[in-house]
Every structure is written in structure tokens, then in C-alpha cells.
Motif scaffolding. Structure first.
Motif: not given
Length: 142
Positions: A87-96
Motif C-alpha cells: 500500500e505505502d511501502g510500509g510507512q504506517k506499519f509498525n515493523s518492530r
């Protein structure tokens, strides 16, 4: 109700397999499809942790369903990251947080540990360049 076990217990408390509500399998699989924690379906079905572990050992159908739940749950969480990246390159995703969930919930398949091969090209080191000499204190006897 669940079958696939012998009917040994004629008296006393009924076996857990006979008290689980109809549709138990779908409840477990739906929890996996939604990425829910295992306690979600245990509470819904009225199964304690002890009962859960006992069923895993003695009931093939239950054990197989829980294994399928694990796969579906892992797929759900993997897809969360995949969707966020698309969707957005994971910008709003909490990968940690996602990484923590994957390592703790699916530790057999997910790890951030790395291994270092201390051998030479996969072959064992035959002679160690390190030599150790053990010096014992002299007790005066020899």
C-alpha cells in the motif's frame, strides 16, 4: 462434539471431547484466519490450558485442527506486513511490533538470530591453533 478417542471413561467427569460445542473446528480455524491468539478459541470453547494440552496429546483431530490454526494465523500476520508494504511501502506499519509478534508467536519459523559458521567452508577445523597447558599447583608431594 469431537470424536476420535476411545470411550474409556464411563463414570465421573465426562471427557473434554464430549463437552466441546458443535462447530468447534470452525471456531478454531476462524480464529486462525483472523490472526487471533489461541486464548480466543480456548475461552470460546471453554477449554483450559491443561485441557488444551491433553487434547493435543490424545486427539488427532483436535491436534490437526490446531496445527492448521497455526498456519492460518501465521499467514494472517504475514499478509498484514505484505499488504502494508504494497500500500505505502510500509510507512504506517509498525515493523518492530510485527517482528516481535512473529518471533514470539511463530518462533519455530521466525527468528532474527544469525549463525556464524566457525568451521572452514562447512568443514570442521582439524587442528586447533590454540594450545592449552594445564598447570597444577605443586603441593610439595612430588
Amino acid at each position: 462434539m469431537m470424536s476420535n478417542t476411545s470411550d474409556k471413561n464411563k463414570g465421573g467427569r465426562p471427557r473434554l471431547e464430549t463437552t466441546i460445542p458443535e462447530g468447534w473446528k470452525e471456531i478454531i480455524l476462524d480464529a486462525g484466519k483472523e490472526g487471533k491468539h489461541i486464548t480466543d478459541f480456548l475461552i470460546t470453547l471453554g477449554i483450559s490450558w491443561e485441557g488444551h494440552y491433553a487434547l493435543l496429546k490424545r486427539n488427532i483431530m483436535y491436534s490437526g485442527t490446531v496445527q492448521e490454526y497455526q498456519k492460518l494465523c501465521e499467514q494472517y500476520w504475514y499478509n498484514m506486513a505484505h499488504t502494508a508494504m504494497a500500500e505505502d511501502g510500509g510507512q504506517k506499519f509498525n515493523s518492530r511490533l510485527w517482528s516481535l509478534i512473529m518471533r514470539n508467536k511463530f518462533g519455530n519459523n521466525w527468528s532474527e538470530q544469525t549463525s556464524v559458521d566457525v568451521t572452514t567452508k562447512g568443514q570442521a577445523i582439524e587442528k586447533s591453533p590454540i594450545q592449552i597447558e594445564i598447570i597444577r599447583p605443586n603441593d610439595g608431594g612430588e
